[in-house]
Design an enzyme around this catalytic site. Structure first.
Site, PDB file in Angstrom:
ATOM      1  N   ARG A  44       0.959  -1.127  -0.060  1.00 39.84           N
ATOM      2  CA  ARG A  44      -0.175   0.035  -0.065  1.00 39.84           C
ATOM      3  C   ARG A  44       0.769   1.146   0.134  1.00 39.84           C
ATOM      4  NH1 ARG A  44       2.451   2.130   3.827  1.00 39.84           N
ATOM      5  NH2 ARG A  44       1.001   3.726   3.787  1.00 39.84           N
ATOM      6  N   ARG A  78      -7.344  -0.070  -7.043  1.00 38.67           N
ATOM      7  CA  ARG A  78      -7.590   0.874  -6.052  1.00 38.67           C
ATOM      8  C   ARG A  78      -7.602   2.108  -6.888  1.00 38.67           C
ATOM      9  NH1 ARG A  78      -4.281   1.204  -0.479  1.00 38.67           N
ATOM     10  NH2 ARG A  78      -6.156   2.306   0.069  1.00 38.67           N
ATOM     11  N   ASP A 213      -1.754  10.922  -2.114  1.00 42.07           N
ATOM     12  CA  ASP A 213      -1.891   9.921  -3.501  1.00 42.07           C
ATOM     13  C   ASP A 213      -2.477  10.392  -4.550  1.00 42.07           C
ATOM     14  OD1 ASP A 213      -2.671   8.511  -0.540  1.00 42.07           O
ATOM     15  OD2 ASP A 213      -2.651   6.897  -1.967  1.00 42.07           O
TER      16      ASP A 213
HETATM   17  O1  MRU Z   1      -4.546   3.134   1.879  1.00 42.45           O
HETATM   18  P1  MRU Z   1      -3.018   3.565   2.024  1.00 42.45           P
HETATM   19  O2  MRU Z   1      -2.175   3.076   3.178  1.00 42.45           O
HETATM   20  O3  MRU Z   1      -2.436   3.130   0.824  1.00 42.45           O
HETATM   21  O4  MRU Z   1      -2.739   5.432   1.947  1.00 42.45           O
HETATM   22  C1  MRU Z   1      -1.695   5.668   1.985  1.00 42.45           C
HETATM   23  C2  MRU Z   1      -1.307   7.254   2.029  1.00 42.45           C
HETATM   24  O5  MRU Z   1      -2.466   7.945   2.190  1.00 42.45           O
HETATM   25  C3  MRU Z   1       0.152   7.907   1.782  1.00 42.45           C
HETATM   26  O6  MRU Z   1       0.095   9.128   2.543  1.00 42.45           O
HETATM   27  C4  MRU Z   1       0.320   8.018   0.509  1.00 42.45           C
HETATM   28  O7  MRU Z   1      -0.137   7.056  -0.241  1.00 42.45           O
HETATM   29  C5  MRU Z   1       1.521   8.748   0.196  1.00 42.45           C
HETATM   30  S1  MRU Z   1       2.799   7.354   0.590  1.00 42.45           S
HETATM   31  C6  MRU Z   1       4.176   8.126   0.007  1.00 42.45           C
END
Ligand code: MRU
Length: 309
Positions: A44, A78, A213
């Site tokens: 993730r 996702r 993201d």
């Molecule tokens: O749901 P996740 O754990 O994939 O969410 C991750 C985040 O929100 C991070 O802050 C984002 O992907 C940046 S990672 C460099």
């Protein structure tokens, strides 16, 4: 530590669902197994999802699959992190999918090192810095974006204290960010998500650095709870930075058009395996939120620190 490795035409992933107690690996031999690893959050974090998706395309290519069809399936895994779409398209449009995935893998490491170097300029000796979720090595191939900034500042000899939000419901801050900082001896404390506003109000947090993201027109999308942190930071004049590679940028589209992933109610209903609400409780569980540009002090990229647009 490498979150992702390419070994003998297989993708090796740290199983992030087992951390912090067990460091175990999952091996993916075909693209379907990579999609499952993304779905179940074995892997993730926006950059890590992107690189894993690139290798999923490489696995599909080696198996002689129809890459157009596979790319659509991977993109459906996702919806919010732009890196997934960026990586799949980049590999799809290349002449040599395995090589392209490996190039992206190496670029991710050098990009994060550059983000760390640029970001450490905003960190002062003695700073206490809050972060939300995990934008660390575990969210990338290595080093991390927001946590990469802390690594760089710490390795330059700055005396810093990191505060990690727990990051309900999945606990990426508690389970992953604290683990990463502890492994390197970077001073770190865990707080419940609801405590950051109070700590800012009494001057206990000097800066906020989080990942993203998606960076789009008008703001950024990041883990649910980022907006509340940004609002509190704005109210108490705490600088609020976002660390993100250019592969997370979606420059032409409004951030408010981002598809926000809605995850299973069970993530909210159960905590540490125990049900915490009456049976049959209805749940709303968005995985991300949007922080508008006016709440963001700067975006730390591999090419420097820019203003949100
Ligand atoms: O749901 P996740 O754990 O994939 O969410 C991750 C985040 O929100 C991070 O802050 C984002 O992907 C940046 S990672 C460099």
């Amino acid at each position: 530590m490498r979150t992702i490795e390419w070994e003998d035409n297989k993708l090796k992933l740290i199983d992030q669902t087992k951390l912090p107690d067990e460091l175990e690996y999952v091996y993916c031999e075909n693209y379907q197994e990579v999609i499952e690893a993304i779905d179940t959050m074995v892997v993730r974090g926006a950059p890590a999802i992107g690189i894993a998706a690139g290798f999923a395309m490489a696995l599909a290519y080696l198996a002689g699959e129809d890459l157009k069809d596979v790319s659509l399936k991977i993109k459906a895994s996702r919806p919010t992190a732009v890196n997934l779409f960026w990586a799949v398209d980049r590999v799809y449009n290349s002449d040599n999918p395995v090589n392209e995935a490996l190039v992206m893998y190496n670029e991710d490491i050098s990009t994060n090192l550059a983000i760390g170097k640029n970001g450490s300029k905003i960190i002062d000796d003695g700073d206490t810095i809050l972060t939300h979720c995990n934008a660390g090595a575990l969210a990338c191939v290595d080093y991390g974006t927001a946590l990469g900034v802390f690594r760089a500042a710490f390795n330059e000899g700055k005396n810093i204290n990191v505060i990690c939000d727990e990051t309900r419901p999945r606990g990426q801050g508690a389970k992953l960010s604290v683990w990463e900082m502890q492994n390197e001896g970077i001073p770190v404390k865990l707080i419940p998500d609801v405590a950051s506003g109070y700590l800012m109000s009494i001057g206990k947090i000097d800066k906020v650095v989080i990942g993203a993201d998606r960076v789009g027109k008008g703001g950024i999308a990041n883990k649910i709870g980022s907006l509340m942190v940004a609002l509190a930071a704005n109210r108490f004049n705490v600088p609020f930075y976002v660390a993100a590679p250019l592969s997370t940028f979606d420059k032409d589209n409004s951030i408010f058009d981002t598809k926000i992933e809605e995850r299973s109610p069970d993530e909210v209903i159960y905590y540490g395996g125990c049900r915490i609400c009456p049976k049959g409780t209805e749940v709303i569980n968005p995985a991300f939120d949007i922080v508008p540009s006016d709440l963001i002090t700067g975006i730390i990229t591999e090419e420097g620190i820019i203003k949100p647009f």
